[in-house]
Design a protein around this motif. Structure first.
Motif, PDB file in Angstrom:
ATOM      1  N   GLU A  93       0.833  -1.205   0.000  1.00  0.00           N
ATOM      2  CA  GLU A  93       0.000   0.000   0.000  1.00  0.00           C
ATOM      3  C   GLU A  93       0.869   1.257   0.000  1.00  0.00           C
ATOM      4  OE1 GLU A  93      -3.762  -1.994   2.379  1.00  0.00           O
ATOM      5  OE2 GLU A  93      -2.255  -0.870   3.489  1.00  0.00           O
ATOM      6  N   ASP A  94       1.975   1.249   0.738  1.00  0.00           N
ATOM      7  CA  ASP A  94       2.898   2.389   0.739  1.00  0.00           C
ATOM      8  C   ASP A  94       3.467   2.629  -0.656  1.00  0.00           C
ATOM      9  OD1 ASP A  94       2.542   2.755   3.465  1.00  0.00           O
ATOM     10  OD2 ASP A  94       4.379   1.693   4.012  1.00  0.00           O
ATOM     11  N   VAL A  95       3.787   1.545  -1.349  1.00  0.00           N
ATOM     12  CA  VAL A  95       4.385   1.650  -2.689  1.00  0.00           C
ATOM     13  C   VAL A  95       3.390   2.217  -3.702  1.00  0.00           C
ATOM     14  CG1 VAL A  95       5.303   0.290  -4.623  1.00  0.00           C
ATOM     15  CG2 VAL A  95       6.100  -0.163  -2.296  1.00  0.00           C
ATOM     16  N   ILE A  96       2.138   1.763  -3.645  1.00  0.00           N
ATOM     17  CA  ILE A  96       1.166   2.180  -4.673  1.00  0.00           C
ATOM     18  C   ILE A  96       0.455   3.502  -4.357  1.00  0.00           C
ATOM     19  CG2 ILE A  96       0.761  -0.199  -5.401  1.00  0.00           C
ATOM     20  CD1 ILE A  96      -1.986   0.006  -4.002  1.00  0.00           C
ATOM     21  N   THR A  97       0.557   3.985  -3.119  1.00  0.00           N
ATOM     22  CA  THR A  97      -0.203   5.176  -2.722  1.00  0.00           C
ATOM     23  C   THR A  97       0.067   6.408  -3.585  1.00  0.00           C
ATOM     24  OG1 THR A  97      -0.654   4.469  -0.476  1.00  0.00           O
ATOM     25  CG2 THR A  97      -0.576   6.840  -0.847  1.00  0.00           C
ATOM     26  N   PRO A  98       1.307   6.771  -3.925  1.00  0.00           N
ATOM     27  CA  PRO A  98       1.496   7.995  -4.721  1.00  0.00           C
ATOM     28  C   PRO A  98       0.723   7.975  -6.046  1.00  0.00           C
ATOM     29  CG  PRO A  98       3.584   7.299  -3.795  1.00  0.00           C
ATOM     30  CD  PRO A  98       2.597   6.193  -3.514  1.00  0.00           C
ATOM     31  N   LEU A  99       0.804   6.888  -6.773  1.00  0.00           N
ATOM     32  CA  LEU A  99       0.081   6.805  -8.043  1.00  0.00           C
ATOM     33  C   LEU A  99      -1.417   6.637  -7.798  1.00  0.00           C
ATOM     34  CD1 LEU A  99       0.008   6.641 -11.106  1.00  0.00           C
ATOM     35  CD2 LEU A  99       0.443   4.176 -10.913  1.00  0.00           C
ATOM     36  N   TRP A 100      -1.776   5.774  -6.846  1.00  0.00           N
ATOM     37  CA  TRP A 100      -3.182   5.493  -6.568  1.00  0.00           C
ATOM     38  C   TRP A 100      -3.933   6.775  -6.171  1.00  0.00           C
ATOM     39  CZ3 TRP A 100      -5.498   0.705  -7.023  1.00  0.00           C
ATOM     40  CH2 TRP A 100      -6.801   0.603  -6.540  1.00  0.00           C
ATOM     41  N   SER A 101      -3.311   7.609  -5.357  1.00  0.00           N
ATOM     42  CA  SER A 101      -3.996   8.822  -4.902  1.00  0.00           C
ATOM     43  C   SER A 101      -4.215   9.803  -6.059  1.00  0.00           C
ATOM     44  CB  SER A 101      -3.242   9.494  -3.769  1.00  0.00           C
ATOM     45  OG  SER A 101      -1.987   9.953  -4.178  1.00  0.00           O
ATOM     46  N   ARG A 102      -3.324   9.773  -7.042  1.00  0.00           N
ATOM     47  CA  ARG A 102      -3.501  10.654  -8.209  1.00  0.00           C
ATOM     48  C   ARG A 102      -4.650  10.195  -9.094  1.00  0.00           C
ATOM     49  NH1 ARG A 102       2.389  10.491  -8.360  1.00  0.00           N
ATOM     50  NH2 ARG A 102       3.124  12.444  -7.489  1.00  0.00           N
ATOM     51  N   VAL A 103      -4.732   8.903  -9.350  1.00  0.00           N
ATOM     52  CA  VAL A 103      -5.778   8.392 -10.241  1.00  0.00           C
ATOM     53  C   VAL A 103      -7.054   8.021  -9.485  1.00  0.00           C
ATOM     54  CG1 VAL A 103      -4.137   7.566 -11.963  1.00  0.00           C
ATOM     55  CG2 VAL A 103      -4.939   6.001 -10.198  1.00  0.00           C
ATOM     56  N   GLY A 104      -6.978   7.933  -8.178  1.00  0.00           N
ATOM     57  CA  GLY A 104      -8.123   7.537  -7.363  1.00  0.00           C
ATOM     58  C   GLY A 104      -8.777   8.678  -6.613  1.00  0.00           C
ATOM     59  N   GLY A 105      -8.611   9.888  -7.079  1.00  0.00           N
ATOM     60  CA  GLY A 105      -9.297  11.021  -6.475  1.00  0.00           C
ATOM     61  C   GLY A 105      -8.866  11.352  -5.062  1.00  0.00           C
TER      62      GLY A 105
END
Length: 70
Positions: free
Chosen positions: A12-24
């Motif tokens: 979750e730490d690894v994917i958060t930067p990208l996820w937060s950009r595309v996931g609102g």
């Protein structure tokens, strides 16, 4: 809601930067319960459960409950 499993929390730490950009603005590594308590609320009831929006996506930890202002 951050996973209590160490390997899942790391993922979750690894994917958060990208996820937060595309996931609102969603942060999958956020400890939501701790954030609610830090905001001055007392959690009076909480239910933890796995949820997935698709059968092809792994379930992630979610919480639902009640909190009152302290």
């Amino acid at each position: 809601m951050r996973s209590p499993r160490q390997w899942a929390g790391w993922l979750e730490d690894v994917i958060t930067p990208l996820w937060s950009r595309v996931g609102g603005g969603c942060h999958p590594n956020r400890d939501t319960e701790a954030a609610i308590r830090a905001a001055g609320f007392t959690v009076t009831d909480i239910d933890r459960f796995g949820f997935s929006f698709s059968p092809f996506v792994p379930k992630t930890l979610h919480i639902a409950g009640t909190a009152v202002q302290s």
